[in-house]
Scaffold this motif. Structure first.
Motif, mmCIF file in Angstrom:
data_model
loop_
_atom_site.group_PDB
_atom_site.id
_atom_site.type_symbol
_atom_site.label_atom_id
_atom_site.label_comp_id
_atom_site.label_asym_id
_atom_site.label_seq_id
_atom_site.Cartn_x
_atom_site.Cartn_y
_atom_site.Cartn_z
ATOM 1 N N SER A 142 139.094 -69.230 -81.216
ATOM 2 C CA SER A 142 138.248 -68.035 -81.210
ATOM 3 C C SER A 142 139.134 -66.812 -81.416
ATOM 4 C CB SER A 142 137.485 -67.919 -79.890
ATOM 5 O OG SER A 142 136.726 -66.724 -79.857
ATOM 6 N N VAL A 143 138.831 -66.026 -82.437
ATOM 7 C CA VAL A 143 139.630 -64.838 -82.758
ATOM 8 C C VAL A 143 138.696 -63.642 -82.918
ATOM 9 C CG1 VAL A 143 141.508 -66.102 -83.848
ATOM 10 C CG2 VAL A 143 139.553 -65.386 -85.215
ATOM 11 N N THR A 144 139.259 -62.455 -82.664
ATOM 12 C CA THR A 144 138.545 -61.194 -82.856
ATOM 13 C C THR A 144 139.051 -60.535 -84.127
ATOM 14 O OG1 THR A 144 138.340 -60.932 -80.463
ATOM 15 C CG2 THR A 144 137.945 -58.981 -81.813
ATOM 16 N N VAL A 145 138.147 -60.195 -85.004
ATOM 17 C CA VAL A 145 138.491 -59.689 -86.332
ATOM 18 C C VAL A 145 138.100 -58.223 -86.438
ATOM 19 C CG1 VAL A 145 138.147 -59.993 -88.807
ATOM 20 C CG2 VAL A 145 138.168 -61.984 -87.311
ATOM 21 N N TYR A 146 139.010 -57.396 -86.958
ATOM 22 C CA TYR A 146 138.767 -55.982 -87.226
ATOM 23 C C TYR A 146 138.975 -55.719 -88.712
ATOM 24 C CZ TYR A 146 139.010 -55.057 -82.204
ATOM 25 O OH TYR A 146 138.775 -55.059 -80.858
ATOM 26 N N ARG A 147 138.399 -54.630 -89.148
ATOM 27 C CA ARG A 147 138.617 -54.206 -90.526
ATOM 28 C C ARG A 147 140.025 -53.656 -90.680
ATOM 29 N NH1 ARG A 147 134.061 -50.812 -93.899
ATOM 30 N NH2 ARG A 147 135.014 -50.981 -95.958
ATOM 31 N N ASN A 148 140.591 -53.814 -91.846
ATOM 32 C CA ASN A 148 141.961 -53.379 -92.097
ATOM 33 C C ASN A 148 142.107 -51.878 -91.829
ATOM 34 O OD1 ASN A 148 144.617 -53.428 -92.894
ATOM 35 N ND2 ASN A 148 144.159 -53.306 -95.080
ATOM 36 N N GLY A 149 143.031 -51.553 -90.905
ATOM 37 C CA GLY A 149 143.266 -50.159 -90.532
ATOM 38 C C GLY A 149 142.388 -49.644 -89.418
ATOM 39 N N SER A 150 141.471 -50.472 -88.879
ATOM 40 C CA SER A 150 140.562 -50.020 -87.833
ATOM 41 C C SER A 150 141.244 -50.074 -86.475
ATOM 42 C CB SER A 150 139.302 -50.881 -87.803
ATOM 43 O OG SER A 150 138.632 -50.832 -89.040
ATOM 44 N N ASN A 151 140.737 -49.243 -85.537
ATOM 45 C CA ASN A 151 141.228 -49.236 -84.172
ATOM 46 C C ASN A 151 140.387 -50.170 -83.312
ATOM 47 O OD1 ASN A 151 143.224 -47.250 -84.720
ATOM 48 N ND2 ASN A 151 141.639 -45.678 -84.647
ATOM 49 N N PHE A 152 140.860 -50.379 -82.073
ATOM 50 C CA PHE A 152 140.172 -51.294 -81.182
ATOM 51 C C PHE A 152 138.818 -50.757 -80.731
ATOM 52 C CE2 PHE A 152 144.525 -53.037 -79.795
ATOM 53 C CZ PHE A 152 144.552 -53.839 -80.911
ATOM 54 N N ASN A 153 138.612 -49.468 -80.820
ATOM 55 C CA ASN A 153 137.336 -48.897 -80.367
ATOM 56 C C ASN A 153 136.275 -48.912 -81.457
ATOM 57 O OD1 ASN A 153 138.615 -47.050 -81.962
ATOM 58 N ND2 ASN A 153 138.234 -45.271 -80.652
ATOM 59 N N GLU A 154 136.609 -49.457 -82.636
ATOM 60 C CA GLU A 154 135.639 -49.528 -83.718
ATOM 61 C C GLU A 154 134.965 -50.900 -83.733
ATOM 62 O OE1 GLU A 154 137.247 -48.302 -87.417
ATOM 63 O OE2 GLU A 154 138.257 -46.544 -86.602
ATOM 64 N N ILE A 155 134.082 -51.105 -84.679
ATOM 65 C CA ILE A 155 133.292 -52.323 -84.730
ATOM 66 C C ILE A 155 134.195 -53.528 -84.998
ATOM 67 C CG2 ILE A 155 132.787 -52.039 -87.196
ATOM 68 C CD1 ILE A 155 130.061 -53.260 -86.658
ATOM 69 N N SER A 156 133.883 -54.663 -84.344
ATOM 70 C CA SER A 156 134.653 -55.881 -84.497
ATOM 71 C C SER A 156 133.705 -57.060 -84.597
ATOM 72 C CB SER A 156 135.615 -56.063 -83.317
ATOM 73 O OG SER A 156 134.875 -56.208 -82.111
ATOM 74 N N ALA A 157 134.275 -58.216 -84.958
ATOM 75 C CA ALA A 157 133.504 -59.458 -85.061
ATOM 76 C C ALA A 157 134.316 -60.576 -84.431
ATOM 77 C CB ALA A 157 133.181 -59.783 -86.516
ATOM 78 N N THR A 158 133.658 -61.415 -83.648
ATOM 79 C CA THR A 158 134.293 -62.575 -83.021
ATOM 80 C C THR A 158 133.834 -63.822 -83.752
ATOM 81 O OG1 THR A 158 134.337 -61.457 -80.885
ATOM 82 C CG2 THR A 158 134.618 -63.844 -80.883
ATOM 83 N N ILE A 159 134.806 -64.590 -84.266
ATOM 84 C CA ILE A 159 134.475 -65.790 -85.020
ATOM 85 C C ILE A 159 135.202 -66.980 -84.408
ATOM 86 C CG2 ILE A 159 134.054 -64.547 -87.161
ATOM 87 C CD1 ILE A 159 136.810 -65.339 -88.114
ATOM 88 N N VAL A 160 134.649 -68.177 -84.604
ATOM 89 C CA VAL A 160 135.234 -69.431 -84.127
ATOM 90 C C VAL A 160 135.706 -70.206 -85.349
ATOM 91 C CG1 VAL A 160 134.815 -71.578 -82.904
ATOM 92 C CG2 VAL A 160 133.748 -69.460 -82.104
ATOM 93 N N ILE A 161 136.983 -70.589 -85.352
ATOM 94 C CA ILE A 161 137.572 -71.309 -86.470
ATOM 95 C C ILE A 161 137.643 -72.789 -86.090
ATOM 96 C CG2 ILE A 161 139.592 -71.524 -87.959
ATOM 97 C CD1 ILE A 161 140.259 -68.644 -87.273
ATOM 98 N N PRO A 162 136.900 -73.688 -86.735
ATOM 99 C CA PRO A 162 136.943 -75.120 -86.400
ATOM 100 C C PRO A 162 138.164 -75.799 -87.009
ATOM 101 C CG PRO A 162 135.393 -74.743 -88.153
ATOM 102 C CD PRO A 162 135.914 -73.385 -87.773
ATOM 103 N N LYS A 163 138.373 -77.071 -86.574
ATOM 104 C CA LYS A 163 139.453 -77.857 -87.163
ATOM 105 C C LYS A 163 139.106 -78.245 -88.603
ATOM 106 C CE LYS A 163 142.579 -79.241 -85.257
ATOM 107 N NZ LYS A 163 143.943 -78.708 -85.154
ATOM 108 N N LYS A 164 140.122 -78.570 -89.378
ATOM 109 C CA LYS A 164 139.899 -78.930 -90.776
ATOM 110 C C LYS A 164 139.026 -80.167 -90.917
ATOM 111 C CE LYS A 164 143.958 -76.938 -92.988
ATOM 112 N NZ LYS A 164 145.161 -77.231 -93.770
#
Length: 564
Positions: A142-164
Motif C-alpha cells: 500500500s503506497v500513497t501517491v502525490y502529483r509530481n511537485g505536490s506537497n503533503f497538504n494537497e490531494i493524494s491517492a492511496t493505491i494497493v499494488i498486488p504481486k505479479k
C-alpha cells in the motif's frame, strides 16, 4: 459445521485431540488416525439439511480436504480471535478462520481459552501456495501517491499494488491518475528522494511516491519555497495597491453634485441619476465670486494674491484693458498690424483664419462649460426640497423607499412624497427629513480596480450616517449660496484621509499617529482580561477571525492600538 469445544484437561487419552500442522485433527495416543468427514449421508435432519458421519481414519491418498479442519468463532465474546492464528495462507484471514496451534503443534496462548466455535471441513491449506510469497503480509503493498511537485497538504491517492502472480490484464488500470486530475495516465514514478522507480519490487510498503505524465522530477520543497515567494510578492503588491488607492483618494477637490443624463439631450428629465462630477468652474473662480458676493472686491478687479506689489497690479490692469480693445487675430499676432495689412499679408491671413477657428472652438468650450454649470446648480427651498435651478419642478428624491443603498434620482416635485424632503445639518450632512439616520453618500471606488480609483462619476446613494468626527468625509456636503453648487467632501484634510484609509484597509495610525480622534472601530478584551484595547476599522476587520471583537456603538476618541 460441528459445534466444538477444545478440552485439554481430560484424563481419558481417547478424548485428548491434537492439532496438526496442516489443518489435521488427531487423537494424542494414535497420531496416524485423522478426523475425517465420510461420504455417507446416513441421517436427514428435520430442518431439511443433511448430517454427515465423522470417522477416524488414516491419511487419505486423495481428497485431503476431508481431513482438513478450521474453527469459525462467531460469538460476540470471540470477535477478532482469528487474527491470532499463525497461518501462512491469507485465505484463512479472509474467511475469518482460527487455528489454535503453532507450527510446532503447541497451543497458541494468544487465543482466549477455552476456545469455542464451529468445526468447518474443506478449509484451505495452512501453507501458502508457491508464488504467493513466504508470508501473507508481503502479498500486497500500500503506497500513497502525490502529483509530481505536490506537497503533503494537497490531494493524494492511496493505491494497493498486488504481486505479479496475482495481476492480470484487467489490473493495469490507473485510478490515481483520475483522482490526482492528471491530463493522461502516469508515465513515471519517483520516490521522496527523486529516484525513478521502474518496478514494484523497489517500492516500499506504506511509502510515498510521486507520479508524473513524463516530465522530470520536481522537488516539492523547492515548489513550496517558490509558492511562499509568490505569496509574499502577492501580499506586497496588494499592500502597494492599497497605498496607491489611498494616495488617489486622500485629497479629493472640486467635486460637486452632478446629473447623469440618460441621452445626448440637454434637457434635465426625471430619468436622470445623481453622481459626483468635476466642478464646471475652478476653485479659484469660486473664491473670486465669493469675494465679489461679499463685497471684498469689484467684479473687474484682479486677485491681489497673484502679484507681489501694487506696481505689478497696475501693469496687469493696463494690459487687461488693452486686450479688450484688440481684434481676435491680434491677441497672439503682431499688434502693430492694422486690419488691412493683416488681411493683405498671406501668412497673416492664415494666422487670422487659425485664430478665428480657435475663437470658435473656445466659444464651443464655453457653451459646454455653461451647460455643465447648469446641471450642477441646486436650490434649497423652505419646504426642504432640493430643486434644479434650471427647472424647479424637478427635485432630488430616493428611487423607491427610504432604505440603505437606495439610489438618488430626479423626480417631479410632489408635496406628498416623503422621499423628496431633505435637511442640511451644520455638520454638513444631507439627511432624509423623515429618517434622520439616512443621508446622501458618495459611493467609494472599488479597492481592487485601481484604474477607476477616483470619485469622478461616482454614484450618490442613501446610506446610514454615523456620529463620528472622522471617517465620514464622503457624507459631508456644502451648499455654496453663490455658485448654487452642492460641494462634496466639505471637510478638513484629516477627515478625507481617514475616510480613504478606512476604505483602503489601512491603519489610521499611519495617518494620524498617536493623536486620538473619534473614528469607527472595534474593541476587545485581552486574554488576561485586565485591559481593553481599541482598534481602527481596518485593523479590526483584519484580525476579526482570530479574536472576538465588538464594534463601537458610541463615539470614542482613541488611537489604534496596533500602531503603539
Amino acid at each position: 459445521m460441528i459445534p466444538t469445544t477444545v478440552i485439554h484437561r481430560s484424563k481419558d487419552p481417547n478424548q485428548i485431540w491434537c492439532w496438526g500442522g496442516d489443518g489435521n485433527v488427531f487423537i494424542k495416543n494414535q497420531p496416524e488416525l485423522l478426523l475425517t468427514l465420510t461420504n455417507d449421508c446416513s441421517i436427514t435432519s428435520s430442518q431439511g439439511g443433511q448430517q454427515f458421519t465423522l470417522a477416524v481414519t488414516s491419511r487419505l491418498a486423495r481428497n485431503h480436504s476431508r481431513q482438513r479442519w478450521g474453527m469459525k468463532q462467531e460469538s460476540f465474546h470471540y470477535i477478532g480471535q482469528f487474527k491470532h492464528s499463525i497461518v501462512e495462507n491469507p485465505e484463512w484471514s479472509k474467511r475469518s478462520l482460527s487455528w489454535p496451534s503453532n507450527h510446532d503443534g503447541s497451543l497458541n496462548e494468544a487465543f482466549t481459552w477455552p476456545m469455542e466455535g464451529y468445526m468447518i471441513p474443506f478449509v484451505p491449506s495452512l501453507k501458502a501456495k508457491l508464488g504467493d510469497g513466504n508470508k501473507a503480509g508481503t502479498a500486497c503493498k500500500s503506497v500513497t501517491v502525490y502529483r509530481n511537485g505536490s506537497n503533503f497538504n494537497e490531494i493524494s491517492a492511496t493505491i494497493v499494488i498486488p504481486k505479479k502472480s496475482w495481476m492480470s490484464n484487467k489490473d493495469h488500470e490507473d485510478p490515481s491518475s483520475i483522482k490526482l486530475e492528471l491530463p493522461f495516465a502516469a508515465r513515471r514514478v519517483f520516490d521522496t528522494d527523486g529516484k525513478e522507480l521502474t518496478s514494484t519490487e523497489s517500492m516500499v510498503d506504506e511509502g510515498i511516491l510521486y507520479i508524473s505524465c513524463g516530465e522530470n522530477w520536481i522537488d516539492p520543497k523547492s515548489v513550496k519555497m517558490e509558492s511562499k515567494k509568490k505569496e509574499l510578492l502577492t501580499t506586497l503588491m496588494h499592500d502597494v495597491d492599497k497605498l496607491r488607492y489611498f494616495c488617489s483618494l486622500r485629497h479629493p477637490t472640486d467635486f460637486v453634485l452632478d446629473i447623469i443624463k440618460p441621452s445626448a439631450s440637454d434637457l434635465i428629465s426625471t430619468e436622470c441619476v445623481l453622481r459626483l462630477g468635476k466642478s464646471a468652474i475652478t476653485k479659484r473662480e469660486r473664491d473670486r465670486l465669493s469675494k465679489i458676493y461679499h463685497g471684498i472686491m469689484a467684479e473687474d478687479d484682479l486677485d491681489e494674491e497673484d502679484f507681489e506689489t501694487y506696481h505689478q497690479m497696475s501693469h496687469a490692469r493696463a494690459d487687461e484693458r488693452l486686450q479688450k480693445l484688440k481684434k481676435p487675430w491680434q491677441l497672439n499676432g503682431n499688434p502693430l498690424l492694422t486690419d488691412e495689412e493683416a488681411v493683405a499679408n498671406h501668412d497673416s491671413k492664415m494666422e487670422v483664419l487659425r485664430l478665428i477657428t480657435d475663437m470658435k472652438s473656445s466659444e464651443d468650450t464655453y457653451r459646454k462649460v455653461e451647460k455643465a454649470y447648469i446641471t450642477q446648480q441646486w436650490i434649497f427651498t423652505k419646504q426642504n426640497f432640493i430643486c434644479c435651478k434650471s427647472n424647479r419642478n424637478i427635485v432630488l428624491a430616493v428611487d423607491g423607499e427610504l432604505t440603505p443603498n437606495a439610489r438618488i434620482i430626479l423626480k417631479k416635485k410632489d408635496v406628498t412624497d416623503v422621499t423628496q424632503r431633505w435637511i442640511l445639518t451644520e455638520d454638513g450632512y444631507i439627511l432624509a427629513e423623515f429618517d434622520s439616520k439616512l443621508g446622501l453618500t458618495a459611493t467609494m471606488p472599488n479597492l481592487y480596480q485601481l484604474k477607476s480609483a477616483t470619485y469622478d462619476n461616482a454614484t450618490v446613494t442613501l446610506q446610514q450616517v454615523k456620529s463620528f468626527d472622522y471617517g465620514q468625509g464622503h457624507q459631508r456636503w456644502h451648499h455654496n449660496p453663490i455658485t448654487q453648487m452642492i460641494e462634496a467632501f466639505s471637510t478638513d484634510i484629516f477627515d478625507k484621509e481617514i475616510t480613504a484609509a478606512i476604505n483602503a484597509n489601512l491603519c489610521t495610525f499611519a495617518v494620524m499617529g498617536p493623536i486620538k480622534i473619534v473614528q469607527p472601530g472595534f474593541t476587545y478584551v485581552t486574554l488576561t482580561g485586565n485591559q481593553e484595547l481599541l482598534l481602527c476599522d481596518a485593523c479590526g476587520k483584519a484580525a476579526r477571525g482570530r479574536r472576538k471583537f465588538k464594534r463601537l456603538q458610541q463615539p470614542i476618541a482613541f488611537a489604534c492600538a496596533m500602531g503603539d
